[in-house]
Design a protein around this motif. Structure first.
Motif, PDB file in Angstrom:
ATOM      1  N   SER A  40     -26.193  -9.651  21.906  1.00 13.14           N
ATOM      2  CA  SER A  40     -25.986 -10.965  22.535  1.00 13.14           C
ATOM      3  C   SER A  40     -25.945 -12.075  21.494  1.00 13.14           C
ATOM      4  O   SER A  40     -25.130 -12.995  21.582  1.00 13.14           O
ATOM      5  CB  SER A  40     -27.100 -11.244  23.552  1.00 13.14           C
TER       6      SER A  40
ATOM      7  N   ILE B  51     -20.740  -9.202  29.400  1.00 13.93           N
ATOM      8  CA  ILE B  51     -20.528 -10.636  29.186  1.00 13.93           C
ATOM      9  C   ILE B  51     -19.343 -10.796  28.239  1.00 13.93           C
ATOM     10  O   ILE B  51     -19.412 -10.361  27.085  1.00 13.93           O
ATOM     11  CB  ILE B  51     -21.768 -11.306  28.547  1.00 13.93           C
TER      12      ILE B  51
ATOM     13  N   THR C 240     -29.509  -8.390  29.002  1.00 11.85           N
ATOM     14  CA  THR C 240     -28.130  -8.334  29.471  1.00 11.85           C
ATOM     15  C   THR C 240     -28.014  -7.204  30.482  1.00 11.85           C
ATOM     16  O   THR C 240     -28.258  -6.050  30.161  1.00 11.85           O
ATOM     17  CB  THR C 240     -27.164  -8.103  28.288  1.00 11.85           C
TER      18      THR C 240
ATOM     19  N   ARG D  52     -18.823 -11.371  36.728  1.00 16.45           N
ATOM     20  CA  ARG D  52     -20.073 -10.641  36.797  1.00 16.45           C
ATOM     21  C   ARG D  52     -19.735  -9.169  36.930  1.00 16.45           C
ATOM     22  O   ARG D  52     -18.702  -8.803  37.445  1.00 16.45           O
ATOM     23  CB  ARG D  52     -20.883 -11.077  38.017  1.00 16.45           C
TER      24      ARG D  52
ATOM     25  N   SER E 252     -24.733 -16.028  25.752  1.00 21.42           N
ATOM     26  CA  SER E 252     -25.217 -14.773  26.302  1.00 21.42           C
ATOM     27  C   SER E 252     -26.720 -14.781  26.112  1.00 21.42           C
ATOM     28  O   SER E 252     -27.208 -14.895  24.990  1.00 21.42           O
ATOM     29  CB  SER E 252     -24.586 -13.586  25.572  1.00 21.42           C
TER      30      SER E 252
END
Length: 164
Positions: free
Chosen positions: A79, A103, A99, A56, A90
């Motif tokens: 994504s 990621i 988002t 994260r 994603s």
């Protein structure tokens, strides 16, 4: 040992109950400085990675031979492109700023492992810190290649804005 949130609550309580006058100005200033430091730490804890695969934040461990960052305005398909290329899920939605962190996804191409980062959408003024812009730009700087993703249905001025 109290958590950061508990320390913040204690300092806020102390600040609220302290009388405001010339004698207490210095003490109140120290409390404000401590609060600012703790809030900054709390914000950094929220954006740092926890390590491992389910990372994260913006500090993503580099994996593979090269790293590619997907940079662009919100809702241009970054994504979806990551999901299509790597199979990494994603989240993509009909609203902007889906988002919120970097990621990572990995793909193989001719024997090379390529890590692709889906970065949050940047907005005009990102270089000055607007909309987490500095964090996104810092994450993009760790990439070996930056792929600018644009929406073909938007005006060509978006290309010029993102290049600045």
């Amino acid at each position: 040992m109290p958590t950061t949130e508990e320390k913040i609550k204690e300092l806020e309580y102390e600040y609220a109950r302290t009388q405001k006058n010339k004698q207490t100005e210095g003490h109140l200033g120290l409390i404000k400085a401590k609060l600012a430091k703790l809030r900054r730490e709390l914000e950094e804890q929220g954006t740092k990675s926890s390590g491992g695969g389910g990372e994260r934040g913006f500090d993503v461990k580099k994996v593979g031979d090269t790293r590619v960052g997907l940079v662009g305005f919100p809702s241009v398909g970054k994504s979806t492109l990551l999901t299509t290329l790597t199979g990494t899920k994603s989240e993509a939605a009909a609203y902007e700023f889906t988002t919120l962190t970097a990621i990572p996804g990995t793909m193989k191409y001719r024997g090379a492992r390529i890590q692709i980062l889906d970065l949050p959408g940047i907005i005009e003024g990102a270089a000055t810190g607007k909309g987490r812009g500095r964090q996104v730009i810092a994450a993009a700087r760790t990439c070996d290649l930056i792929m600018i993703v644009l929406d073909a249905g938007k005006p060509v001025t978006h290309k010029f804005l993102i290049e600045r």
